[in-house]
Design an enzyme around this catalytic site. Structure first.
Site, short mmCIF file in Angstrom:
data_model
loop_
_atom_site.label_atom_id
_atom_site.label_comp_id
_atom_site.label_asym_id
_atom_site.label_seq_id
_atom_site.Cartn_x
_atom_site.Cartn_y
_atom_site.Cartn_z
N CYS A 1 0.86 0.05 0.10
CA CYS A 1 1.72 -0.84 0.87
C CYS A 1 1.21 -0.96 2.32
CB CYS A 1 3.18 -0.41 0.78
SG CYS A 1 4.34 -1.72 1.26
N HIS B 1 4.05 0.00 -4.89
CA HIS B 1 4.26 1.43 -4.69
C HIS B 1 4.12 2.19 -6.02
CE1 HIS B 1 5.75 1.80 -0.49
NE2 HIS B 1 6.13 0.55 -0.66
N GLU C 1 4.05 5.28 -6.39
CA GLU C 1 4.82 6.53 -6.30
C GLU C 1 6.31 6.32 -6.50
OE1 GLU C 1 5.11 5.14 -1.97
OE2 GLU C 1 4.05 4.66 -3.83
#
Length: 262
Positions: free
Chosen positions: A115, A205, A207
């Site tokens: 990001c 993202h 994660e």
């Protein structure tokens, strides 16, 4: 066209002392909103959880808070986190980190940006970042691999289309010279980028899990409503994103795990 940077013809792996392994740097460029952080931790914690990294494998450096990175030769790899900051603000800590990224790229240090980290990598290496002309991209959206992804081991065997969690207002609007786009979404043409050697980034993202994405949507619900989003529909569309997470897992396995570093 961005400025052309000179790199070694083959990435030069950073030497590692067998007795004192070099850490993986998690370059923290900001913190999530308080309701997200209180439930799910900082971006560095999310990355560690998603990638299965132990605390003693990483060195978290909060550059946004004034912490300083050691030289690139002091790490075996680096992951650059997301942030609520904007690359176009050219904050001093961000520009200093961009300079560190350029030095690290010249040494062939494996890096992965997420990001804000994705955008900062592009900016640091000669590309351009700005607000997306169509506004924010948010929710669990489809990412499509491009033909160029076919020769990239980190993406081998992944489905050609997969869901990923996103929330961003700025985007990479021009790639650095020599960079290759590996994936896109309907909103953003630069979802996964390969820059040089073992340097990659994703606008999405990897994660994030569904719980994290759901907390973001709940926190930003008033703002998203004002921007014209149907937040209930966004919440209903949240789902697991194992293929998106796999990119981070493969980078860590290949370049950042202690037992794999060489």
């Amino acid at each position: 066209m961005g400025r052309r940077l000179r790199f070694p013809p083959f990435p030069r792996r950073i030497a590692m002392d067998a007795l004192t392994p070099l850490p993986l740097a998690i370059i923290q460029t900001g913190v999530p909103p308080a309701p997200v952080a209180s439930r799910h931790g900082n971006f560095s914690h999310m990355i560690r959880e998603a990638a299965g990294l132990a605390a003693d494998e990483v060195e978290v450096v909060a550059v946004h808070a004034g912490e300083r990175l050691r030289g690139p030769a002091g790490y075996r790899a680096a992951i650059i986190t997301g942030s609520p900051a904007m690359v176009t603000d050219r904050e001093a800590w961000s520009e200093t980190t961009a300079g560190w990224i350029r030095e690290a790229a010249g040494l062939g240090l494996p890096m992965f940006g997420i990001c804000y980290g994705h955008q900062l990598l592009a900016h640091a290496l000669g590309g351009a970042v700005d607000y997306h002309p169509q506004g924010r991209e948010v929710g669990t959206n489809t990412v499509e691999l491009l033909e160029a992804a076919g020769g990239i081991p980190l993406l081998a065997g992944l489905p050609s289309r997969f869901p990923a969690h996103l929330i961003h207002q700025q985007s990479v609007v021009a790639l650095p010279a020599g960079a290759t786009v590996l994936a896109r979404s309907a909103h953003d043409p630069h979802q996964i980028v390969h820059y040089h050697g073992a340097i990659y980034s994703s606008q999405y993202h990897p994660e994030f899990c569904p719980r994290i994405m759901g907390t973001y949507l709940a926190h930003f619900q008033p703002q998203l409503g004002r921007e014209g989003f149907d937040v209930e529909a966004l919440q209903a569309g949240v789902c697991a994103t194992p293929a998106a997470r796999e990119l981070l897992l493969r980078f860590v396995r290949r370049h950042a795990r202690l037992e794999k570093a060489a």
